[in-house]
Design an enzyme around this catalytic site. Structure first.
Site, PDB file in Angstrom:
ATOM      1  CE  LYS A  68      36.687 -17.753 -24.430  1.00  0.00           C
ATOM      2  NZ  LYS A  68      35.702 -17.637 -23.346  1.00  0.00           N
ATOM      3  CG  ASN A  69      33.281 -20.493 -24.850  1.00  0.00           C
ATOM      4  OD1 ASN A  69      34.111 -19.920 -24.126  1.00  0.00           O
ATOM      5  ND2 ASN A  69      32.433 -19.838 -25.613  1.00  0.00           N
TER       6      ASN A  69
ATOM      7  CB  CYS B  81      31.693  -8.435 -18.297  1.00  0.00           C
ATOM      8  SG  CYS B  81      30.852  -9.115 -19.702  1.00  0.00           S
TER       9      CYS B  81
ATOM     10  NE  ARG C 187      28.530 -12.637 -20.398  1.00  0.00           N
ATOM     11  CZ  ARG C 187      29.644 -13.122 -20.930  1.00  0.00           C
ATOM     12  NH1 ARG C 187      30.682 -12.350 -21.074  1.00  0.00           N
ATOM     13  NH2 ARG C 187      29.714 -14.386 -21.276  1.00  0.00           N
TER      14      ARG C 187
ATOM     15  CG  ASP D 249      31.317 -16.021 -28.374  1.00  0.00           C
ATOM     16  OD1 ASP D 249      30.898 -14.989 -27.841  1.00  0.00           O
ATOM     17  OD2 ASP D 249      31.561 -17.070 -27.726  1.00  0.00           O
TER      18      ASP D 249
ATOM     19  NE  ARG E 141      39.214 -13.178 -20.812  1.00  0.00           N
ATOM     20  CZ  ARG E 141      38.053 -12.877 -20.282  1.00  0.00           C
ATOM     21  NH1 ARG E 141      37.664 -11.636 -20.225  1.00  0.00           N
ATOM     22  NH2 ARG E 141      37.277 -13.819 -19.793  1.00  0.00           N
TER      23      ARG E 141
HETATM   24  C1  UD1 Z   1      28.754 -18.381 -22.996  1.00  0.00           C
HETATM   25  C2  UD1 Z   1      30.109 -18.322 -23.641  1.00  0.00           C
HETATM   26  C3  UD1 Z   1      30.300 -16.989 -24.381  1.00  0.00           C
HETATM   27  C4  UD1 Z   1      29.143 -16.767 -25.363  1.00  0.00           C
HETATM   28  C5  UD1 Z   1      27.797 -16.945 -24.680  1.00  0.00           C
HETATM   29  C6  UD1 Z   1      26.627 -16.914 -25.648  1.00  0.00           C
HETATM   30  C7  UD1 Z   1      31.455 -19.683 -22.149  1.00  0.00           C
HETATM   31  C8  UD1 Z   1      32.546 -19.749 -21.150  1.00  0.00           C
HETATM   32  N1  UD1 Z   1      31.113 -18.464 -22.598  1.00  0.00           N
HETATM   33  O1  UD1 Z   1      28.690 -17.328 -22.036  1.00  0.00           O
HETATM   34  O2  UD1 Z   1      31.541 -17.042 -25.082  1.00  0.00           O
HETATM   35  O3  UD1 Z   1      29.209 -15.442 -25.871  1.00  0.00           O
HETATM   36  O4  UD1 Z   1      27.739 -18.222 -23.993  1.00  0.00           O
HETATM   37  O5  UD1 Z   1      26.775 -17.905 -26.626  1.00  0.00           O
HETATM   38  O6  UD1 Z   1      30.928 -20.695 -22.566  1.00  0.00           O
HETATM   39  N2  UD1 Z   1      21.538 -14.827 -18.651  1.00  0.00           N
HETATM   40  C9  UD1 Z   1      20.682 -14.441 -17.641  1.00  0.00           C
HETATM   41  N3  UD1 Z   1      20.766 -15.086 -16.424  1.00  0.00           N
HETATM   42  C10 UD1 Z   1      21.661 -16.095 -16.188  1.00  0.00           C
HETATM   43  C11 UD1 Z   1      22.533 -16.469 -17.236  1.00  0.00           C
HETATM   44  C12 UD1 Z   1      22.439 -15.828 -18.460  1.00  0.00           C
HETATM   45  O7  UD1 Z   1      19.861 -13.533 -17.826  1.00  0.00           O
HETATM   46  O8  UD1 Z   1      21.689 -16.625 -15.069  1.00  0.00           O
HETATM   47  C13 UD1 Z   1      21.463 -14.149 -19.984  1.00  0.00           C
HETATM   48  C14 UD1 Z   1      22.747 -13.387 -20.342  1.00  0.00           C
HETATM   49  O9  UD1 Z   1      22.771 -12.095 -19.768  1.00  0.00           O
HETATM   50  C15 UD1 Z   1      22.680 -13.356 -21.856  1.00  0.00           C
HETATM   51  C16 UD1 Z   1      22.002 -14.700 -22.199  1.00  0.00           C
HETATM   52  O10 UD1 Z   1      21.381 -15.138 -20.990  1.00  0.00           O
HETATM   53  O11 UD1 Z   1      21.857 -12.308 -22.313  1.00  0.00           O
HETATM   54  C17 UD1 Z   1      22.939 -15.764 -22.692  1.00  0.00           C
HETATM   55  O12 UD1 Z   1      24.090 -15.804 -21.871  1.00  0.00           O
HETATM   56  P1  UD1 Z   1      24.847 -17.164 -21.528  1.00  0.00           P
HETATM   57  O13 UD1 Z   1      24.526 -18.214 -22.531  1.00  0.00           O
HETATM   58  O14 UD1 Z   1      24.617 -17.490 -20.108  1.00  0.00           O
HETATM   59  O15 UD1 Z   1      26.353 -16.725 -21.703  1.00  0.00           O
HETATM   60  P2  UD1 Z   1      27.547 -17.342 -20.921  1.00  0.00           P
HETATM   61  O16 UD1 Z   1      27.231 -18.749 -20.554  1.00  0.00           O
HETATM   62  O17 UD1 Z   1      27.985 -16.397 -19.846  1.00  0.00           O
END
Ligand code: UD1
Length: 417
Positions: free
Chosen positions: A22-23, A117, A122, A306, A398
């Site tokens: 998925k990711n 969410c 996030r 995850d 999902r």
């Molecule tokens: C992706 C994965 C999700 C997984 C997560 C962590 C996908 C589609 N989803 O989610 O399944 O649980 O990585 O391995 O690939 N953050 C900020 N600012 C930003 C972006 C992130 O503060 O602009 C923080 C988030 O709140 C979180 C951390 O960074 O605490 C890591 O999140 P992130 O790696 O961005 O998760 P996703 O990419 O949304």
């Protein structure tokens, strides 16, 4: 149909094939926006999130053709509406992945802010900061990100935090930027590497994907190409736990060898015998009760967030006490209250769950709150005494392709509806 009923106490035994990740498929589908012509993506899992991403691309003007073998032909030659509306983004945060490709190829994008969410706040500030550093003009108003530019310009971008989709957005944007972009503190998840492989096949010049420093030399245009999506390491990990929690044995074909080591180490610590090869992974836990294992989630290659909820279920029936520490998302213990309804003895204190294993869980009606929480409840239901109803099961669709078919094939008795 938003409920499944699991008859507990049966052992998971047998062989399955893993599905595409998925990711990995979500950013790869978004990346097809970077070039005109037909991209052929194969090993695409049948998931709600994939359907949502496909609908998003279609709304923008892409043409999609599905074949019978998990392949999709995507043509992004005529993108007329470079927008991701609130209705789509609110159901799938990964919609934000279209932002980078749209700005890079069309010089404009309007993408809804994802908002919070279930598992935490996030934010997407790091995605926005990266695009701004590359010269995009970005305004956030009325709940939308409005981005525009003539052509993005390469820059050195130091990411404040390791973010998976943030790294992917900037990586995709940088492929068509003018000059060199260096992404520091980049995510090193295998799905970032799979995306980089696809982009490279499209003609992008990328070095260092899979390390914390990625260098991209921008090119003028990319070309459509074919790509096979990597196996889903989280699906594989979840099925390994299904066998471990029921004292069974499993062999999973289409392995993600070398990409699940932190999870494998913890399963071995719990007592499982595991063999991992490039082709398959097998686990044997027959006749054993799991030993408790302490877990601390962190970015790759550490233990993946995850897989945290699934290990809560495993530890819930372990022979002793364990501590699970969640460092990535602030609200990712919602499955705990539901596991407690099944007799689990768990106390949450801040970012930690302290789990005192019980001999046996008992079936109960429970409610899923997010994707991986729903997986942990299904796992608990497999191991429990009696029957477990998991409500709001739509979350599981999902991220898990045909989960009840696969589990039933392995000896479970799960009914939907
Ligand atoms: C992706 C994965 C999700 C997984 C997560 C962590 C996908 C589609 N989803 O989610 O399944 O649980 O990585 O391995 O690939 N953050 C900020 N600012 C930003 C972006 C992130 O503060 O602009 C923080 C988030 O709140 C979180 C951390 O960074 O605490 C890591 O999140 P992130 O790696 O961005 O998760 P996703 O990419 O949304």
């Amino acid at each position: 149909m938003n409920k499944i009923t699991i008859k507990g106490g049966l052992t998971i035994n047998g062989e399955i094939f893993s599905s595409g990740a998925k990711n990995a498929v979500l950013p790869i589908l978004a990346a097809t926006l970077l070039a005109p012509g037909d991209c052929k993506i194969t090993n695409v899992p049948h998931l709600h999130d994939v359907t949502t991403m496909n609908q998003l691309l279609i709304q923008m003007g892409a043409r999609l053709t599905y074949d019978q073998h998990k392949g999709i032909l995507i043509n992004c030659s005529d993108i007329t509406k470079p927008e991701a509306p609130y209705e789509t983004v609110k159901t799938m945060r990964a919609s934000i992945l279209v932002l980078g490709p749209l700005v890079a190829r069309f010089g404009q994008a309007k993408v809804s802010l994802p908002g919070g969410c279930a598992i935490g706040a996030r934010p997407v500030d790091i995605h926005i900061a990266g695009l701004k550093a590359m010269g995009a003009h970005i305004e956030v108003r009325d709940g939308y990100i409005y981005a525009s530019c003539d052509r993005l310009k390469g820059n050195r971008i130091v990411m404040d935090k390791v973010t998976v989709t943030g790294t992917e957005n900037i990586l995709m944007a940088a492929t068509l930027a003018q000059g060199e972009t260096v992404i520091e503190n980049a995510a090193i998840e295998p799905e970032v590497v799979d995306l980089a492989r696809f982009l490279t096949a499209m003609g992008a010049k990328i070095e260092g994907a899979g390390t914390s420093k990625i260098t991209v030399t921008g090119v003028d245009t990319l070309k459509a190409t074919a790509h096979q999506v990597m196996p889903d390491r989280i699906e594989i990990g979840t099925f390994l736990v299904a066998a471990a929690i029921t004292g069974g044995a499993i062999k999973i074909h289409n392995n993600c060898h070398g990409e699940l080591d932190a999870v494998i180490d913890k399963l071995k610590e719990a007592g499982a015998d595991i063999e991992s090869t490039p082709d398959y992974i097998s686990l044997d836990m027959q006749g054993k009760r799991p030993r408790p294992v302490d877990i601390r989630t962190a970015p790759h290659p550490a233990f993946p967030t995850d897989m945290q909820a699934q290990f809560c279920a495993l530890n819930a029936i372990a022979d002793g006490t364990s501590i699970i520490t969640e460092t990535l998302f602030e609200n990712r213990f919602m499955h705990v209250e539901e596991l407690k309804r099944m007799g689990a003895n768990i106390k949450v204190e801040g970012h930690q769950a302290i789990i005192q294993g019980v001999q046996q869980l008992s079936g109960a009606p429970v409610t899923a709150t997010d994707l991986r929480a729903s997986a942990s409840l299904v796992l608990a239901g497999l191991a429990a005494n009696g029957s477990t109803e998991v409500h709001d099961i739509h979350y599981i669709d999902r991220g898990y392709e045909a989960i009840e078919e696969k589990l039933n094939q392995l000896g479970a008795q799960i009914l939907r509806g």
